[in-house]
Motif scaffolding. Sequence first.
Motif, mmCIF file in Angstrom:
data_model
loop_
_atom_site.group_PDB
_atom_site.id
_atom_site.type_symbol
_atom_site.label_atom_id
_atom_site.label_comp_id
_atom_site.label_asym_id
_atom_site.label_seq_id
_atom_site.Cartn_x
_atom_site.Cartn_y
_atom_site.Cartn_z
ATOM 1 N N TRP A 94 -1.633 8.559 7.788
ATOM 2 C CA TRP A 94 -0.515 9.764 8.727
ATOM 3 C C TRP A 94 -1.376 9.193 10.266
ATOM 4 N N ARG A 95 -1.860 9.076 10.746
ATOM 5 C CA ARG A 95 -2.098 8.839 12.030
ATOM 6 C C ARG A 95 -1.670 7.295 12.998
ATOM 7 N N ALA A 96 -0.998 6.297 11.600
ATOM 8 C CA ALA A 96 0.014 5.864 12.052
ATOM 9 C C ALA A 96 1.140 5.481 11.720
ATOM 10 N N SER A 97 1.805 6.525 11.035
ATOM 11 C CA SER A 97 3.468 7.222 11.527
ATOM 12 C C SER A 97 3.936 8.398 11.560
ATOM 13 N N LEU A 98 2.505 8.885 12.497
ATOM 14 C CA LEU A 98 3.003 9.684 13.655
ATOM 15 C C LEU A 98 3.844 10.071 14.617
ATOM 16 N N PRO A 99 3.394 8.075 15.298
ATOM 17 C CA PRO A 99 4.688 8.562 16.709
ATOM 18 C C PRO A 99 5.752 8.087 15.810
ATOM 19 N N ALA A 100 5.931 7.470 15.099
ATOM 20 C CA ALA A 100 7.306 7.004 14.881
ATOM 21 C C ALA A 100 7.787 8.820 14.285
ATOM 22 N N ALA A 101 6.821 9.579 13.700
ATOM 23 C CA ALA A 101 7.728 10.924 13.406
ATOM 24 C C ALA A 101 8.314 11.665 14.514
ATOM 25 N N LEU A 102 7.157 11.076 15.545
ATOM 26 C CA LEU A 102 7.384 12.696 16.874
ATOM 27 C C LEU A 102 8.535 11.802 17.236
ATOM 28 N N ALA A 123 0.381 12.243 21.466
ATOM 29 C CA ALA A 123 0.968 13.388 22.469
ATOM 30 C C ALA A 123 1.302 12.811 23.765
ATOM 31 N N ASP A 124 0.114 12.734 24.027
ATOM 32 C CA ASP A 124 -0.393 12.149 25.672
ATOM 33 C C ASP A 124 0.150 10.623 25.969
ATOM 34 N N MET A 183 11.943 12.678 15.789
ATOM 35 C CA MET A 183 12.084 14.209 15.800
ATOM 36 C C MET A 183 13.098 14.652 17.182
ATOM 37 N N PHE A 184 12.008 13.357 17.839
ATOM 38 C CA PHE A 184 12.529 13.661 19.387
ATOM 39 C C PHE A 184 13.955 13.377 19.971
ATOM 40 N N GLN A 185 14.916 12.768 19.142
ATOM 41 C CA GLN A 185 15.782 12.410 18.783
ATOM 42 C C GLN A 185 16.699 13.429 18.902
ATOM 43 N N SER A 186 16.193 14.788 18.599
ATOM 44 C CA SER A 186 16.800 15.846 17.719
ATOM 45 C C SER A 186 16.353 16.833 18.301
ATOM 46 N N VAL A 187 15.312 16.721 18.554
ATOM 47 C CA VAL A 187 14.267 18.904 19.310
ATOM 48 C C VAL A 187 15.025 18.690 20.468
ATOM 49 N N PRO A 244 17.761 16.313 10.991
ATOM 50 C CA PRO A 244 17.661 15.052 10.193
ATOM 51 C C PRO A 244 16.023 14.918 9.667
ATOM 52 N N PHE A 245 15.998 14.335 8.505
ATOM 53 C CA PHE A 245 14.779 13.967 8.572
ATOM 54 C C PHE A 245 13.717 12.798 8.463
ATOM 55 N N TYR A 246 12.645 12.936 9.049
ATOM 56 C CA TYR A 246 11.604 11.653 8.811
ATOM 57 C C TYR A 246 10.630 12.144 7.376
ATOM 58 N N ILE A 247 10.583 10.680 6.565
ATOM 59 C CA ILE A 247 9.680 10.797 5.499
ATOM 60 C C ILE A 247 8.961 9.913 5.707
ATOM 61 N N SER A 248 7.862 9.353 5.016
ATOM 62 C CA SER A 248 6.681 8.198 5.491
ATOM 63 C C SER A 248 5.780 8.603 4.131
ATOM 64 N N ALA A 249 5.240 7.315 3.327
ATOM 65 C CA ALA A 249 3.969 7.299 2.939
ATOM 66 C C ALA A 249 3.982 5.832 2.118
ATOM 67 N N GLY A 250 1.955 6.487 2.045
ATOM 68 C CA GLY A 250 1.497 5.271 1.807
ATOM 69 C C GLY A 250 1.363 4.092 0.678
#
Length: 303
Positions: A275-283, A80-81, A286-290, A229-235
Amino acid sequence: MRAIMVVLGGLALSSVALAGDVSRAQFFSPTLGYDYPYTIYLPDAYDPQASAPHPVVYLLHGSFGNEFDWATKGNLPQTADRLIEAGHLPPAVFVMPGSRSWWVDGHNEAARSAFFNDLLPHIEATYHVGTTREQRGVAGLSAGGYGAVNFALERPELFAAAAALSPASYIPAPPKNSSAHRHPAFLNAQGEFDQALWEQLNYTAHLESYRLRVTPRPEAEQGDTPPVPFYISAGRRDVYDAEFHARQLRQAIERIQPGDVRLDLYPGGHTWRVWRASLPAALNFMFQSVDATPAVLPDSQAE
């Protein structure tokens, strides 16, 4: 910035290392009958007197996890920082609640009801965060992804975007190696996995009511509520076959809202590395809509 140090799960997070503040708190939950714990990240620009509230995202942990996980294992504060400093995210608040359940009203606790009836009102009364759909998002990993999907489908009027990382949204049933088979949320009085409860609570039970809410009727230009809008990820090497189930989830939601679902696949398994790798893409998604409107400082504090 407030100079504080908090210790989360044995990991010290200080204002020297972080631009935002991370702390743990709790409050009494009438729904649960005991204290509801959560960890909260407040950005460096957080100001309770700002004219505009900060957007807020609720991050749900996985099965048998706790309110510390996203901060101590998921690198949420550092991520986040970095994203806020780079201008990819507005100064947002992240709430990481703790739960003994899979974010459902299961056999062990009413986690779903406590989230909506107790946690959201408490956070919105305690912190200067958005109280409208446009300023609120929900995300989670594994069982928390299961919860985030269910929350967004069931209550689309509350969330502008959702993200599910390796969501444990298995259909028709969780694989035999899933912790769902031994989690008290889904164990009946005989200690057996409650398949009927799983089907009653899983995302497939919410799809039709969600479709009716977000799909325009013939006489209307838009539905009662905009799609989430939904973001989904998986290994790709997930031991619970999360890629297969993530693809199923994507297809189910895309049939309702084409073009409003994103699926990213990562090398790796059902691990924090993915999950750490996908967190930036997820955020970022999301913030294209939030609501990304930055909080405005009072005139007395403006430069």
